[in-house]
Design a protein around this motif. Structure first.
Motif, PDB file in Angstrom:
ATOM      1  N   HIS A  73      51.427  20.417  35.088  1.00  0.00           N
ATOM      2  CA  HIS A  73      51.162  19.325  34.175  1.00  0.00           C
ATOM      3  C   HIS A  73      52.180  18.230  34.425  1.00  0.00           C
ATOM      4  CE1 HIS A  73      51.606  17.271  30.001  1.00  0.00           C
ATOM      5  NE2 HIS A  73      50.321  17.551  30.036  1.00  0.00           N
ATOM      6  N   THR A  74      51.455  16.944  34.422  1.00  0.00           N
ATOM      7  CA  THR A  74      52.226  15.782  34.739  1.00  0.00           C
ATOM      8  C   THR A  74      52.307  15.046  33.215  1.00  0.00           C
ATOM      9  OG1 THR A  74      50.567  14.708  35.298  1.00  0.00           O
ATOM     10  CG2 THR A  74      52.424  15.160  37.197  1.00  0.00           C
ATOM     11  N   CYS A  75      53.392  14.796  32.594  1.00  0.00           N
ATOM     12  CA  CYS A  75      53.331  14.371  31.106  1.00  0.00           C
ATOM     13  C   CYS A  75      53.798  12.828  31.056  1.00  0.00           C
ATOM     14  CB  CYS A  75      54.227  15.061  30.661  1.00  0.00           C
ATOM     15  SG  CYS A  75      54.605  14.751  28.757  1.00  0.00           S
ATOM     16  N   TRP A  76      52.933  12.332  30.168  1.00  0.00           N
ATOM     17  CA  TRP A  76      53.518  10.936  29.704  1.00  0.00           C
ATOM     18  C   TRP A  76      53.723  11.091  28.041  1.00  0.00           C
ATOM     19  CZ3 TRP A  76      52.929   6.377  32.857  1.00  0.00           C
ATOM     20  CH2 TRP A  76      53.561   5.203  32.294  1.00  0.00           C
ATOM     21  N   ALA A  77      55.313  10.964  27.897  1.00  0.00           N
ATOM     22  CA  ALA A  77      55.628  11.182  26.582  1.00  0.00           C
ATOM     23  C   ALA A  77      55.085  10.477  25.537  1.00  0.00           C
ATOM     24  CB  ALA A  77      57.217  11.469  26.567  1.00  0.00           C
ATOM     25  N   THR A  78      54.880  10.760  24.676  1.00  0.00           N
ATOM     26  CA  THR A  78      54.304   9.999  23.597  1.00  0.00           C
ATOM     27  C   THR A  78      55.159  10.447  22.079  1.00  0.00           C
ATOM     28  OG1 THR A  78      52.641  11.435  22.627  1.00  0.00           O
ATOM     29  CG2 THR A  78      51.747   9.847  24.073  1.00  0.00           C
ATOM     30  N   HIS A  79      55.716  11.293  22.347  1.00  0.00           N
ATOM     31  CA  HIS A  79      56.541  11.813  20.965  1.00  0.00           C
ATOM     32  C   HIS A  79      57.954  12.204  21.667  1.00  0.00           C
ATOM     33  CE1 HIS A  79      52.641  11.986  19.385  1.00  0.00           C
ATOM     34  NE2 HIS A  79      53.140  11.974  18.271  1.00  0.00           N
ATOM     35  N   GLY A  80      58.839  11.669  21.473  1.00  0.00           N
ATOM     36  CA  GLY A  80      60.208  11.794  21.850  1.00  0.00           C
ATOM     37  C   GLY A  80      60.476  11.133  23.190  1.00  0.00           C
ATOM     38  N   GLU A  81      61.841  11.115  23.583  1.00  0.00           N
ATOM     39  CA  GLU A  81      62.326  10.472  24.826  1.00  0.00           C
ATOM     40  C   GLU A  81      61.585  11.386  25.947  1.00  0.00           C
ATOM     41  OE1 GLU A  81      64.329   7.747  25.320  1.00  0.00           O
ATOM     42  OE2 GLU A  81      63.647   7.402  23.275  1.00  0.00           O
ATOM     43  N   PRO A  82      61.426  10.779  27.171  1.00  0.00           N
ATOM     44  CA  PRO A  82      61.167  11.583  28.484  1.00  0.00           C
ATOM     45  C   PRO A  82      62.143  12.360  29.010  1.00  0.00           C
ATOM     46  CG  PRO A  82      61.058   9.037  28.925  1.00  0.00           C
ATOM     47  CD  PRO A  82      61.373   9.135  27.385  1.00  0.00           C
ATOM     48  N   TYR A  83      62.547  13.268  28.309  1.00  0.00           N
ATOM     49  CA  TYR A  83      63.590  14.319  29.044  1.00  0.00           C
ATOM     50  C   TYR A  83      63.182  15.380  29.227  1.00  0.00           C
ATOM     51  CZ  TYR A  83      65.469  15.610  24.535  1.00  0.00           C
ATOM     52  OH  TYR A  83      65.549  16.120  23.263  1.00  0.00           O
ATOM     53  N   GLU A  84      63.841  16.244  29.736  1.00  0.00           N
ATOM     54  CA  GLU A  84      63.409  17.569  30.192  1.00  0.00           C
ATOM     55  C   GLU A  84      63.091  18.388  28.873  1.00  0.00           C
ATOM     56  OE1 GLU A  84      65.410  19.049  33.364  1.00  0.00           O
ATOM     57  OE2 GLU A  84      65.088  21.328  32.741  1.00  0.00           O
ATOM     58  N   ASN A  85      63.568  18.282  27.875  1.00  0.00           N
ATOM     59  CA  ASN A  85      63.324  19.196  26.619  1.00  0.00           C
ATOM     60  C   ASN A  85      61.786  18.974  26.303  1.00  0.00           C
ATOM     61  OD1 ASN A  85      64.973  21.358  25.982  1.00  0.00           O
ATOM     62  ND2 ASN A  85      65.333  20.371  24.032  1.00  0.00           N
ATOM     63  N   ASN A  86      61.443  17.457  26.126  1.00  0.00           N
ATOM     64  CA  ASN A  86      60.279  17.205  25.664  1.00  0.00           C
ATOM     65  C   ASN A  86      59.292  17.215  26.578  1.00  0.00           C
ATOM     66  OD1 ASN A  86      61.054  16.292  23.228  1.00  0.00           O
ATOM     67  ND2 ASN A  86      61.882  14.391  23.801  1.00  0.00           N
ATOM     68  N   HIS A 118      57.654  28.863   7.736  1.00  0.00           N
ATOM     69  CA  HIS A 118      57.264  30.314   8.254  1.00  0.00           C
ATOM     70  C   HIS A 118      58.417  30.508   9.171  1.00  0.00           C
ATOM     71  CE1 HIS A 118      53.377  31.062   6.362  1.00  0.00           C
ATOM     72  NE2 HIS A 118      53.107  29.822   6.338  1.00  0.00           N
ATOM     73  N   SER A 119      59.392  29.892   9.267  1.00  0.00           N
ATOM     74  CA  SER A 119      60.545  30.313   9.820  1.00  0.00           C
ATOM     75  C   SER A 119      60.534  29.857  11.401  1.00  0.00           C
ATOM     76  CB  SER A 119      60.791  31.953   9.734  1.00  0.00           C
ATOM     77  OG  SER A 119      61.043  32.033   8.511  1.00  0.00           O
ATOM     78  N   TYR A 120      59.589  28.991  11.676  1.00  0.00           N
ATOM     79  CA  TYR A 120      59.561  28.322  13.148  1.00  0.00           C
ATOM     80  C   TYR A 120      60.515  27.415  13.070  1.00  0.00           C
ATOM     81  CZ  TYR A 120      55.451  31.094  14.759  1.00  0.00           C
ATOM     82  OH  TYR A 120      54.569  31.899  15.158  1.00  0.00           O
ATOM     83  N   SER A 121      61.279  27.187  14.385  1.00  0.00           N
ATOM     84  CA  SER A 121      62.159  26.153  14.646  1.00  0.00           C
ATOM     85  C   SER A 121      61.603  25.426  15.846  1.00  0.00           C
ATOM     86  CB  SER A 121      63.778  26.660  14.728  1.00  0.00           C
ATOM     87  OG  SER A 121      63.729  27.668  15.837  1.00  0.00           O
ATOM     88  N   PHE A 122      62.093  24.421  16.090  1.00  0.00           N
ATOM     89  CA  PHE A 122      61.714  23.501  17.190  1.00  0.00           C
ATOM     90  C   PHE A 122      63.044  22.853  17.943  1.00  0.00           C
ATOM     91  CE2 PHE A 122      58.594  23.866  13.806  1.00  0.00           C
ATOM     92  CZ  PHE A 122      57.559  23.920  14.623  1.00  0.00           C
ATOM     93  N   TYR A 123      62.618  22.900  19.284  1.00  0.00           N
ATOM     94  CA  TYR A 123      63.791  22.378  20.506  1.00  0.00           C
ATOM     95  C   TYR A 123      63.417  20.904  20.725  1.00  0.00           C
ATOM     96  CZ  TYR A 123      60.188  24.116  23.617  1.00  0.00           C
ATOM     97  OH  TYR A 123      59.246  24.487  24.270  1.00  0.00           O
ATOM     98  N   SER A 124      62.304  20.369  20.639  1.00  0.00           N
ATOM     99  CA  SER A 124      61.832  19.231  20.995  1.00  0.00           C
ATOM    100  C   SER A 124      61.359  18.405  19.951  1.00  0.00           C
ATOM    101  CB  SER A 124      60.807  19.290  22.153  1.00  0.00           C
ATOM    102  OG  SER A 124      59.432  19.450  21.696  1.00  0.00           O
ATOM    103  N   GLN A 125      61.088  17.133  20.379  1.00  0.00           N
ATOM    104  CA  GLN A 125      60.577  16.115  19.381  1.00  0.00           C
ATOM    105  C   GLN A 125      58.714  16.070  19.467  1.00  0.00           C
ATOM    106  OE1 GLN A 125      63.395  14.605  21.129  1.00  0.00           O
ATOM    107  NE2 GLN A 125      64.260  15.904  19.532  1.00  0.00           N
ATOM    108  N   THR A 126      58.154  16.770  20.245  1.00  0.00           N
ATOM    109  CA  THR A 126      56.906  16.615  20.652  1.00  0.00           C
ATOM    110  C   THR A 126      55.859  17.292  19.751  1.00  0.00           C
ATOM    111  OG1 THR A 126      56.925  18.637  22.034  1.00  0.00           O
ATOM    112  CG2 THR A 126      57.541  16.817  22.965  1.00  0.00           C
ATOM    113  N   ASP A 127      54.602  16.569  19.598  1.00  0.00           N
ATOM    114  CA  ASP A 127      53.607  17.150  18.985  1.00  0.00           C
ATOM    115  C   ASP A 127      53.026  18.374  19.520  1.00  0.00           C
ATOM    116  OD1 ASP A 127      52.736  15.613  21.033  1.00  0.00           O
ATOM    117  OD2 ASP A 127      51.116  14.866  20.038  1.00  0.00           O
ATOM    118  N   THR A 128      53.301  18.594  20.977  1.00  0.00           N
ATOM    119  CA  THR A 128      52.647  19.483  21.868  1.00  0.00           C
ATOM    120  C   THR A 128      53.489  20.899  21.397  1.00  0.00           C
ATOM    121  OG1 THR A 128      52.290  18.028  23.643  1.00  0.00           O
ATOM    122  CG2 THR A 128      52.302  20.504  24.119  1.00  0.00           C
TER     123      THR A 128
END
Ligand code: GLU
Length: 154
Positions: A73-86, A118-128
């Motif tokens: 995948h090549t990504c063009w970030a739309t949600h959050g900064e384009p850094y590795e976590n996103n 439902h107890s999920y947590s998130f490590y990024s800012q992305t919609d994905t």
């Protein structure tokens, strides 16, 4: 714009994925990733901010990532900064679901709030990441059969 490529076959997937992604570079991107597995090992995810050659260096041209099934995948970030976590791939905590997507999920914030309940947590800012964890939620709820009643409410 960004791109998704996939490979399944008898060759090692990673170098084929990197080569295939290089053909999509003209579309523009800010990070790239590959996810590779074989039939017995856990999936391996490698991603990097910036140009594809950084991902290639990180994986020794793909040689460091073994497996004959993979997605790139090549990504063009739309949600959050384009850094590795996103960067894609995104992965559920139990590693059952790994995914990428090219678009914007308009109601991701609402889905994220429901998954958090439902107890999920998130490590990024992305919609994905939200989409991946939504699939994971249904995967677990239906014991791995996500075709079954996939669109039930949370
Ligand atoms: N909304 C996606 C994200 O920010 C877009 C990814 C893409 O199209 O490359 O993760």
């Amino acid at each position: 714009m960004c791109g998704i490529v996939g490979y399944i076959g008898s060759e090692q997937a990673a170098s084929i994925l990197l080569d295939s992604l290089s053909k999509l570079e003209y579309r523009g991107y800010d990070s790239a990733g590959i996810a590779v597995r074989n039939s017995t090992e856990d999936v391996q995810v490698v991603k990097a901010k910036g140009r594809l050659n950084i991902l290639a260096e990180k994986t020794d041209g793909g040689n460091a990532v073994k497996g004959t099934i993979g997605i790139g995948h090549t990504c063009w970030a739309t949600h959050g900064e384009p850094y590795e976590n996103n960067a894609h791939f995104h992965i559920a905590d139990d590693r059952n679901v790994v995914g990428v997507q090219n678009d914007i999920i308009e109601n991701y914030q609402e889905l994220k709030e429901k998954l958090t309940r439902h107890s999920y947590s998130f490590y990024s800012q992305t919609d994905t990441e939200v989409a991946v964890k939504l699939v994971d939620y249904y995967y677990n709820k239906h014991n791995g059969d996500i075709c079954l009643k996939f669109m039930n409410t949370l």
